[in-house]
Design a protein around this motif. Structure first.
Motif, mmCIF file in Angstrom:
data_model
loop_
_atom_site.group_PDB
_atom_site.id
_atom_site.type_symbol
_atom_site.label_atom_id
_atom_site.label_comp_id
_atom_site.label_asym_id
_atom_site.label_seq_id
_atom_site.Cartn_x
_atom_site.Cartn_y
_atom_site.Cartn_z
ATOM 1 N N HIS A 141 0.840 -1.204 0.000
ATOM 2 C CA HIS A 141 0.000 0.000 0.000
ATOM 3 C C HIS A 141 0.884 1.266 0.000
ATOM 4 C CE1 HIS A 141 -3.318 2.630 0.848
ATOM 5 N NE2 HIS A 141 -2.647 3.127 1.864
ATOM 6 N N THR A 142 1.911 1.258 0.861
ATOM 7 C CA THR A 142 2.803 2.437 0.943
ATOM 8 C C THR A 142 3.528 2.644 -0.385
ATOM 9 O OG1 THR A 142 3.162 1.856 3.247
ATOM 10 C CG2 THR A 142 4.644 3.491 2.334
ATOM 11 N N CYS A 143 3.974 1.534 -0.962
ATOM 12 C CA CYS A 143 4.702 1.634 -2.234
ATOM 13 C C CYS A 143 3.802 2.240 -3.313
ATOM 14 C CB CYS A 143 5.179 0.241 -2.628
ATOM 15 S SG CYS A 143 6.193 0.240 -4.086
ATOM 16 N N VAL B 23 13.855 9.907 2.360
ATOM 17 C CA VAL B 23 13.870 10.617 3.643
ATOM 18 C C VAL B 23 12.605 11.460 3.794
ATOM 19 C CG1 VAL B 23 15.077 12.406 4.941
ATOM 20 C CG2 VAL B 23 16.349 10.566 3.885
ATOM 21 N N PHE B 24 12.207 12.122 2.731
ATOM 22 C CA PHE B 24 10.982 12.924 2.815
ATOM 23 C C PHE B 24 9.784 12.010 3.077
ATOM 24 C CE2 PHE B 24 7.439 15.426 1.111
ATOM 25 C CZ PHE B 24 7.617 16.586 1.851
ATOM 26 N N GLY B 25 9.763 10.886 2.398
ATOM 27 C CA GLY B 25 8.665 9.922 2.608
ATOM 28 C C GLY B 25 8.656 9.412 4.041
ATOM 29 N N ALA B 26 9.838 9.050 4.548
ATOM 30 C CA ALA B 26 9.921 8.501 5.918
ATOM 31 C C ALA B 26 9.533 9.547 6.946
ATOM 32 C CB ALA B 26 11.342 8.015 6.169
ATOM 33 N N ALA B 27 9.929 10.789 6.697
ATOM 34 C CA ALA B 27 9.655 11.835 7.682
ATOM 35 C C ALA B 27 8.193 12.264 7.672
ATOM 36 C CB ALA B 27 10.559 13.035 7.411
ATOM 37 N N THR B 28 7.529 12.124 6.538
ATOM 38 C CA THR B 28 6.156 12.641 6.463
ATOM 39 C C THR B 28 5.081 11.566 6.627
ATOM 40 O OG1 THR B 28 6.294 12.472 4.063
ATOM 41 C CG2 THR B 28 6.698 14.650 5.017
ATOM 42 N N THR B 29 5.334 10.356 6.137
ATOM 43 C CA THR B 29 4.260 9.355 6.067
ATOM 44 C C THR B 29 3.579 9.139 7.423
ATOM 45 O OG1 THR B 29 5.521 8.285 4.351
ATOM 46 C CG2 THR B 29 3.716 7.025 5.250
ATOM 47 N N VAL B 30 4.369 8.758 8.428
ATOM 48 C CA VAL B 30 3.771 8.434 9.733
ATOM 49 C C VAL B 30 3.240 9.696 10.406
ATOM 50 C CG1 VAL B 30 4.221 7.388 11.983
ATOM 51 C CG2 VAL B 30 5.259 6.420 9.946
ATOM 52 N N GLY C 186 7.653 -0.509 2.454
ATOM 53 C CA GLY C 186 7.002 0.093 1.283
ATOM 54 C C GLY C 186 7.793 1.265 0.750
ATOM 55 N N LEU C 187 8.303 2.040 1.678
ATOM 56 C CA LEU C 187 9.092 3.216 1.300
ATOM 57 C C LEU C 187 10.381 2.805 0.576
ATOM 58 C CD1 LEU C 187 8.461 6.145 1.967
ATOM 59 C CD2 LEU C 187 10.141 5.995 3.786
#
Lengths: 236, 255
Positions: free
Chosen positions: B10-12, B67-74, B103-104
């Motif tokens: 789903h994340t991907c 990094v942007f994905g990891a920092a924003t997703t959660v 996923g990221l």
């Protein structure tokens, strides 16, 4: 708190194990002296783990420096740093060796840059001592590359007033190498011509015509015209 | 199906459909094409410059995406309360975190492959002779980015600020590439006041230079298989530590 302490301990253990198990593939930059003009560029790229790219850009800048008329280079340099203060600061392209050395420190396996700079220093700028110093440093960092030894021998003969035949014989095997700079091919072609090996010189000049260096293509074209040799269609 | 896989898929998908992700990949394609100009300046060393520039650019863009994905997703899910929809089901928090992270990394790998396809096409057109170490370089990039993404997940959860996470990762990324230099400087200044800081940094920060296979492509310093396997194990272990730290923060969060 417990989880954080445990994680920190685990990270420390992991890094200690890693530094023991795997030696760094490139020598550390600490202790080296990058060129003042490119210190920021070099530090920025090395910080992003791109030492090779930093070496590439420095090499492009070295070629631009070597390709510019020296008067313009000196004027720009003096504008920043004042007039030369010693005899060592004067002369033809005096920054050639320090620039080449800093490229070598960034990437000890950038053979083309070393061979190009050493060739220019030894045969064009008549500073074989600097060329030999550069080649010996390069050879220490990349001992598997035996061609450096051939260049060292060729330059040593040249410096010691050795015959042109000897220099030619020492340099010719290096032409087979894909890392052989076009500058060296040009020198070998020129030596062949002087020694009366017209056909070999023409063959080398034609090879140079297929290189990507426009300045050497121009020189080879001029030489072929002077020799009255036909210029291949694909090079026109 | 395993909930980690469902969350990862789903994340991907979410990342790949993200407009900024697509724009970044397009941007990479354009810049890679424009790098031909830089290559032309290098004359005989054109393919080397294109190779180094392309891999460097792909790495930086993959890093930015991950990094942007990891920092924003959660953080975004916590802010918009959509995290309830997942955590009210029988999904443990570490499974949620791990699924999001996988996923990221998967989406970043897909982005990296897309950039590599454009890059390889340009290189082959320019006469570059294929070397298998190119794949090794891509692997090294992905491993480094995976560590950075795990660290970003932890920092974002700990500071609840995307900007802090991005800044922190920028600093760690730089220092991580200077790991051999940090150790060297720490040894040099054994008695100086900076020694404990340098020593701590050298001991705790990820050693990204260990995974920098890109830098030795086609040279005698190319890493042997043992070093590559060790690097992969190192990246997995370091990422696990960061994810464990992130989990310890997520576990304590009251929603």
């Amino acid at each position: 708190m417990g989880a954080a302490a445990l994680s920190i301990a685990a990270a420390a253990l992991l890094n200690a194990g890693a530094s023991r198990a795997v030696a760094p593939s490139l020598p550390p930059l600490a202790g080296t002296k990058p060129q003042r003009e490119y210190a920021v560029q070099t530090a920025g790229l090395a910080g992003a783990g791109m030492r090779r790219l930093a070496a590439d850009l420095s090499f492009i800048q070295l070629m631009m420096y070597y390709g510019s008329p020296e008067g313009a280079v000196h004027a720009a340099h003096e504008e920043h740093e004042g007039p030369p203060t010693s005899h060592a600061d004067t002369g033809h392209y005096r920054q050639m060796y320090p620039r080449a050395k800093s490229i070598l420190e960034l990437d000890p396996f950038f053979r083309y840059a070393v061979l190009f700079s050493a060739g220019a220093l030894a045969f064009n700028l008549n500073r074989p001592e600097e060329a030999l110093r550069l080649l010996e440093d390069a050879s220490r960092g990349d001992p598997a590359y035996v061609r450096y030894k051939a260049y060292i021998a060729g330059i040593a003969f040249h410096r010691g007033g050795g015959t042109q035949e000897t220099v030619l014989r020492t340099l010719t095997p290096a032409l087979a190498d894909p890392d052989c700079p076009v500058l060296i091919k040009h020198i070998v072609a020129f030596l062949n011509l002087r020694l009366g090996h017209r056909e070999e010189a023409i063959r080398l000049y034609r090879e140079i015509l297929l290189s990507k260096d426009a300045s050497y293509r121009g020189l080879a074209m001029g030489a072929l015209r002077r020799l009255g040799a036909p210029i291949p269609e694909e090079a026109k | 199906m395993n909930p980690i896989l469902i969350l990862a898929a789903h994340t991907c998908r979410e990342q790949l459909r993200n407009r900024s992700f697509q724009v970044a990949i397009l941007f990479a394609g354009v810049i890679l094409y424009m790098s031909l100009l830089l290559g032309a300046l290098a004359a005989e060393q054109e393919t080397r410059v294109l190779l180094d520039f392309g891999l460097g650019l792909s790495e930086l863009l993959a890093l930015a995406l991950a990094v942007f994905g990891a920092a924003t997703t959660v953080l975004k899910e916590i802010e918009t309360k959509t995290i309830y929809l997942i955590l009210t089901r029988p999904v443990p928090r570490f499974v949620y975190l791990l699924g999001r992270y996988c996923g990221l990394v998967l989406s970043t790998a897909a982005g990296l492959l897309a950039m590599a396809a454009v890059h390889l096409a340009l290189l082959l057109v320019k006469g570059w002779a294929w070397q298998a170490s190119y794949l090794l370089a891509l692997t090294g990039i992905l491993l480094k980015v995976a560590i950075a993404a795990a660290l970003a997940s932890f920092v974002a959860l700990a500071t609840t600020s995307v900007l802090s996470a991005l800044t922190m990762i920028g600093i760690v990324w730089t220092l991580g590439h200077f790991a051999p230099e940090l150790s060297f400087l720490a040894r040099q200044s054994m008695k100086g006041p900076a020694a404990p800081i340098l020593l701590a940094a050298a001991q705790l920060l990820p050693n990204l230079q260990l995974l920098n296979f890109r830098e030795t492509i086609g040279t005698p310093a190319a890493p042997p298989l043992r070093a590559v396997l060790f690097g992969a194990a190192y990246a997995a272990a370091y990422s696990s530590i960061c994810l464990a730290l992130a989990y310890s923060w997520l576990r304590r969060k009251e929603f």
